[in-house]
Design an enzyme around this catalytic site. Structure first.
Site, PDB file in Angstrom:
ATOM      1  N   THR A 139      -3.465  23.741 -59.372  1.00 27.05           N
ATOM      2  CA  THR A 139      -3.451  24.834 -58.403  1.00 27.05           C
ATOM      3  C   THR A 139      -3.520  24.243 -56.998  1.00 27.05           C
ATOM      4  OG1 THR A 139      -4.614  26.797 -57.594  1.00 27.05           O
ATOM      5  CG2 THR A 139      -5.956  25.124 -58.689  1.00 27.05           C
TER       6      THR A 139
ATOM      7  N   HIS B 202     -17.384  21.047 -69.872  1.00 27.27           N
ATOM      8  CA  HIS B 202     -18.377  20.025 -70.225  1.00 27.27           C
ATOM      9  C   HIS B 202     -18.649  19.978 -71.730  1.00 27.27           C
ATOM     10  CE1 HIS B 202     -21.098  16.954 -69.354  1.00 27.27           C
ATOM     11  NE2 HIS B 202     -21.737  17.467 -68.294  1.00 27.27           N
TER      12      HIS B 202
END
Length: 622
Positions: free
Chosen positions: A539, A596
């Site tokens: 992005t 994560h």
């Protein structure tokens, strides 16, 4: 002979679905592609159409049961059902509109119409939840009956809009009943949970009948319109005007109901106008012509008076949204004099602002020259323009709702955090400046920084496959190709098309592919298949001057890279002899948000270090 209805595949990573509601009872007659039940998954709530025609003999999965893909849901066969039980009792009320004659089926529509107008912002066909599947059932029988005179015509059906797309919402008809339509000419606009697109006409001829009103949800294969054949005897207006026409017919018997509907249309204040405009019964030309004089009698009233004989103005009004109409009223802009630049000639907000600015320039230039020639009037910058949305309220678009839902789901599904590094792009800036003219002449597209970043990202993903993976249950899937999702900013919202097999492309191939998907996205030509299958997202928030941000992961991916703005500033650099000096360099921040659950902080740092080294070495073949 009986057929078993099974749970269909509802997406690439969807393995099961929960039965939320049965739309048919045991013993009911079911047609092909008619909605049979509602199913909820972890990604979408949808209706399951019947794959065969016949009688619902047996329901094998009850409500709230979780059924794997491919498992049996029901049995449909010929003849009567062995028993009449097995379905929820509350669904019996939904079958009543099918059994009522047309005159009785029109009465609920008359009672609902005043409530939709009396409540600002309430647009009944867009109401989510259990009411949504009932609306096609109530409206379909009268419309289906009206098409009896056009049996020789050809039926336009909802096409397949992608692998996991089962339905679409009709947002706007680009043609009216009686219009001539050519093959492949845009006929209507459809919105899905992935993309808004135009549906071209598969046939040529006269649009005889519109079977579905705006804001209705239609399953894939459902009937949309009839082209060719003979039009019904009493059909002269578009399908959006059928409901008012039916309400005027029994006006002698139910005088109070039409009186309540006419009063808001003639005396409604400005705040109610945006709520009434999106309704399926309002897009015709006469309705906006009655509202314009009420809000702005002098400039627009004169234009409407001439619009009765000028079809161009009525066409322009048909493409105007409530926001644009309000903006035109504030700036005293005649909508009939504007040439729309939107899809199908639609007048956009920018068109009104440009027309207002053009009208101000001739009057604004002589004033400083005559009133105060020596005054320093040109020195101050123009004040910031106040948005017409200030102090207003509007419904969220379907795309905005999908974006909101996906972003919240992404934060709930994965444990996300962001790591940022600083990269020196001076060598790439010099390469680009040297080659951009020849590159554009040779490749037919401009050379931006994004292809360099995309190429370096794909190479880094090949060395760090845990960033190019996804989670399925208790397994990690390491993808065999690098399919880059590129975030594209559009007027409707953020859309993320995919460049397939980006890891196999060079700088020129990436530049062409990125420009192609971005252009088709902004021009509403992108398909749902172009939005699926991404494995990693980039992005470019720096295109609007942002130094860096913390982007949200595009599920089911595990990482997204945000590229910041390129800024020239002094930094400490090391020369070939090991000495340190201060130099002006082109610097950029790269922000990597990652899941994560799969990617540790050290993994993210190693990926960014690889990406940084590749970009700073500047060894690119353009």
């Amino acid at each position: 002979m009986s057929e078993r209805v099974t749970m269909p595949a509802l997406g690439e990573s969807v393995t099961e679905g929960t039965v939320t509601r049965w739309l048919k009872n045991v013993g009911d007659r079911v047609e092909v592609d008619e909605p049979l039940l509602e199913v909820s998954t972890d990604k979408v709530d949808t209706e399951i159409p019947s794959p065969v025609a016949g009688t619902l003999q047996e329901i094998l999965a009850q409500e709230d049961d979780t059924v794997p893909v491919g498992a049996d849901l029901a049995v449909i066969g010929d003849g009567e059902a062995p028993s009449s039980g097995g379905a929820p009792a509350q669904e019996q009320t939904q079958e009543q509109p099918h059994e009522q004659p047309q005159e009785q089926a029109q009465e609920p529509a008359q009672e609902q119409a005043p409530s939709a107008e009396d409540q600002p912002g309430s647009v009944e066909p867009q109401t989510p939840g259990d009411d949504q599947p009932q609306q096609p059932a109530q409206q379909a029988p009268p419309q289906g009956g009206d098409t009896g005179g056009s049996g020789s015509g050809q039926t336009v059906v909802m096409p397949a809009l992608g692998e996991s797309v089962t339905e679409g919402t009709v947002t706007r008809w680009l043609k009216s009943e009686g219009d001539d339509v050519a093959t492949d000419e845009p006929l209507l606009e459809v919105s899905t949970d992935k993309v808004d697109t135009e549906i071209p006409s598969p046939y040529s001829g006269k649009l005889t009948k519109i079977l579905v009103a705006e804001d209705e949800v239609v399953p894939v294969g459902g009937e949309l319109a009839v082209i060719g054949g003979s039009a019904p005897a009493q059909q002269e207006a578009p399908a959006q005007q059928e409901a008012p026409a039916q309400q005027e017919a029994p006006a002698q018997q139910q005088a109070p109901a039409p009186a309540q509907q006419e009063a808001p249309a003639q005396e409604a204040p400005a705040p109610q106008a945006p709520a009434q405009q999106p309704a399926p019964q309002q897009p015709s030309a006469p309705a906006p012509q009655q509202e314009q004089p009420a809000r702005q009698p002098e400039p627009i009233g004169a234009a409407v008076g001439g619009g009765a004989s000028a079809p161009s103005e009525s066409d322009a009004a048909a493409y105007v949204t409530p926001l644009v109409r309000k903006l035109a009223a504030q700036h005293n802009v005649d909508l009939g004099s504007i040439q729309g630049t939107g899809v199908g000639g639609r007048i956009r907000k920018q068109d009104v602002l440009d027309a207002a600015e053009a009208a101000k320039q001739p009057a604004a230039q002589p004033e400083p020259a005559t009133a105060a020639p020596a005054a320093p009037a040109p020195a101050p910058s123009a004040p910031a323009q106040v948005s017409p949305k200030r102090g207003t309220r509007e419904k969220m678009s379907r795309l905005r709702k999908v974006i909101a839902q996906r972003m919240v789901e992404s934060l709930q599904v994965s444990a996300q955090l962001t790591t940022v590094v600083e990269v020196d792009l001076t060598k790439i800036a010099r390469i680009r400046e040297r080659a951009k003219k020849d590159f554009e002449a040779r490749e037919g597209t401009k050379l931006s920084y994004l292809p360099f970043l995309a190429l370096a990202t794909c190479e880094a993903l090949k060395s760090h496959p845990n960033l190019n993976s996804s989670v399925e249950g208790d397994e990690v899937v390491y993808h065999g190709s690098e399919n880059l999702s590129i975030a594209v900013d559009t007027d409707k919202g953020l859309i993320v098309p995919v460049v397939k097999n980006a890891g196999d492309l060079n700088i020129a191939g990436l530049a062409r592919a990125i420009a192609d998907v971005a252009d088709r996205t902004r021009n509403n030509k992108i398909t749902p298949d172009d939005l699926a299958g991404g494995t990693f997202t980039i992005t470019n928030t720096g295109s609007r001057g942002a130094l860096f941000d913390t982007p949200i992961i595009n599920q089911p991916q595990v990482a997204i890279l945000g590229t910041g703005s390129i800024v020239k500033r002094p930094v400490v650099v090391t020369d070939a002899d090991g000495g340190e000096t201060i130099a002006i360099r082109s610097m950029m921040y790269l922000a990597l948000s990652y899941d994560h659950r799969i990617v540790d902080g050290a993994d993210a740092a190693r990926f960014l270090a690889t990406l940084k080294a590749r970009l700073e070495e500047g060894n690119f073949d353009v």
